[in-house]
Design a protein around this motif. Structure first.
Motif, short mmCIF file in Angstrom:
data_model
loop_
_atom_site.label_atom_id
_atom_site.label_comp_id
_atom_site.label_asym_id
_atom_site.label_seq_id
_atom_site.Cartn_x
_atom_site.Cartn_y
_atom_site.Cartn_z
N LEU A 73 8.43 -47.18 -32.51
CA LEU A 73 9.37 -46.11 -32.17
C LEU A 73 8.64 -44.84 -31.76
O LEU A 73 8.98 -44.22 -30.75
N ASN A 74 7.64 -44.47 -32.51
CA ASN A 74 6.94 -43.22 -32.21
C ASN A 74 5.99 -43.34 -31.02
O ASN A 74 5.82 -42.37 -30.28
N LEU A 75 5.42 -44.49 -30.78
CA LEU A 75 4.65 -44.68 -29.54
C LEU A 75 5.58 -44.54 -28.34
O LEU A 75 5.23 -43.89 -27.34
N TYR A 76 6.76 -45.12 -28.43
CA TYR A 76 7.73 -45.01 -27.34
C TYR A 76 8.14 -43.55 -27.13
O TYR A 76 8.15 -43.05 -26.00
N ARG A 77 8.50 -42.88 -28.22
CA ARG A 77 8.93 -41.48 -28.10
C ARG A 77 7.85 -40.61 -27.46
O ARG A 77 8.13 -39.79 -26.60
N LEU A 78 6.62 -40.79 -27.89
CA LEU A 78 5.54 -39.96 -27.36
C LEU A 78 5.22 -40.33 -25.91
O LEU A 78 4.87 -39.46 -25.11
N ALA A 79 5.35 -41.60 -25.57
CA ALA A 79 5.10 -42.01 -24.19
C ALA A 79 6.17 -41.45 -23.25
O ALA A 79 5.88 -41.15 -22.09
N ARG A 80 7.38 -41.29 -23.74
CA ARG A 80 8.49 -40.80 -22.92
C ARG A 80 8.67 -39.29 -23.01
O ARG A 80 9.49 -38.73 -22.29
N ALA A 81 7.90 -38.63 -23.85
CA ALA A 81 8.04 -37.17 -24.01
C ALA A 81 7.59 -36.46 -22.74
O ALA A 81 6.66 -36.91 -22.05
N PRO A 82 8.23 -35.36 -22.41
CA PRO A 82 7.80 -34.59 -21.23
C PRO A 82 6.37 -34.09 -21.41
O PRO A 82 5.96 -33.75 -22.50
N ARG A 83 5.65 -34.10 -20.32
CA ARG A 83 4.28 -33.59 -20.33
C ARG A 83 4.30 -32.08 -20.14
O ARG A 83 5.06 -31.56 -19.31
N ILE A 84 3.48 -31.39 -20.89
CA ILE A 84 3.37 -29.94 -20.79
C ILE A 84 1.98 -29.63 -20.29
O ILE A 84 0.99 -30.11 -20.84
N ALA A 85 1.89 -28.84 -19.24
CA ALA A 85 0.58 -28.50 -18.66
C ALA A 85 -0.22 -27.70 -19.66
O ALA A 85 0.29 -26.82 -20.35
N ALA A 86 -1.49 -28.01 -19.75
CA ALA A 86 -2.41 -27.29 -20.62
C ALA A 86 -2.71 -25.92 -20.01
O ALA A 86 -2.50 -25.69 -18.82
N ALA A 87 -3.23 -25.04 -20.81
CA ALA A 87 -3.61 -23.71 -20.33
C ALA A 87 -4.61 -23.86 -19.18
O ALA A 87 -5.49 -24.70 -19.22
N GLY A 88 -4.45 -23.08 -18.16
CA GLY A 88 -5.37 -23.14 -17.02
C GLY A 88 -4.94 -24.15 -15.98
O GLY A 88 -5.66 -24.41 -15.03
N GLY A 89 -3.77 -24.80 -16.19
CA GLY A 89 -3.26 -25.72 -15.20
C GLY A 89 -3.75 -27.15 -15.32
O GLY A 89 -3.31 -28.01 -14.60
N ALA A 90 -4.71 -27.43 -16.21
CA ALA A 90 -5.20 -28.80 -16.37
C ALA A 90 -4.15 -29.63 -17.09
O ALA A 90 -3.43 -29.14 -17.91
N GLN A 91 -4.07 -30.90 -16.72
CA GLN A 91 -3.10 -31.79 -17.38
C GLN A 91 -3.77 -32.88 -18.12
O GLN A 91 -4.62 -33.53 -17.82
#
Length: 91
Positions: A73-91
């Motif tokens: 369940l938690n692997l699925y949730r984290l895989a489907r979670a929106p990605r947030i750009a890291a500071a400085g624009g790196a992903q």
């Protein structure tokens, strides 16, 4: 019913913590067949992080089936979670 909600309330953050702390090992558990020596070995590889994912003074009793479920369940949730750009624009 209240006991079930309480158990779920504890299990969900616990599973998320385990998956975040040990993603490769968590996925390895799910790649094994149920009730096999490979499953046992994969679960043992996840054991080192379990204690750090429990609140101090608390305990959870989980069988292998429930442990697989919370990892899945938690692997699925984290895989489907929106990605947030890291500071400085790196992903």
């Amino acid at each position: 019913m209240a006991a079930e909600r309480s158990a779920y309330a504890a299990l969900s953050p616990f599973g998320e913590c385990v998956v975040r702390a040990s993603p490769a090992q968590s996925l390895a558990v799910l790649r094994t067949r149920v009730e096999t020596p490979e499953e046992d070995a994969a679960l043992k590889a996840v054991f080192p992080v379990l204690g750090s994912c429990l609140e101090k003074g608390s305990a959870l009793r989980l069988n292998k089936f429930v442990m697989r479920g919370t990892l899945a369940l938690n692997l699925y949730r984290l895989a489907r979670a929106p990605r947030i750009a890291a500071a400085g624009g790196a992903q």
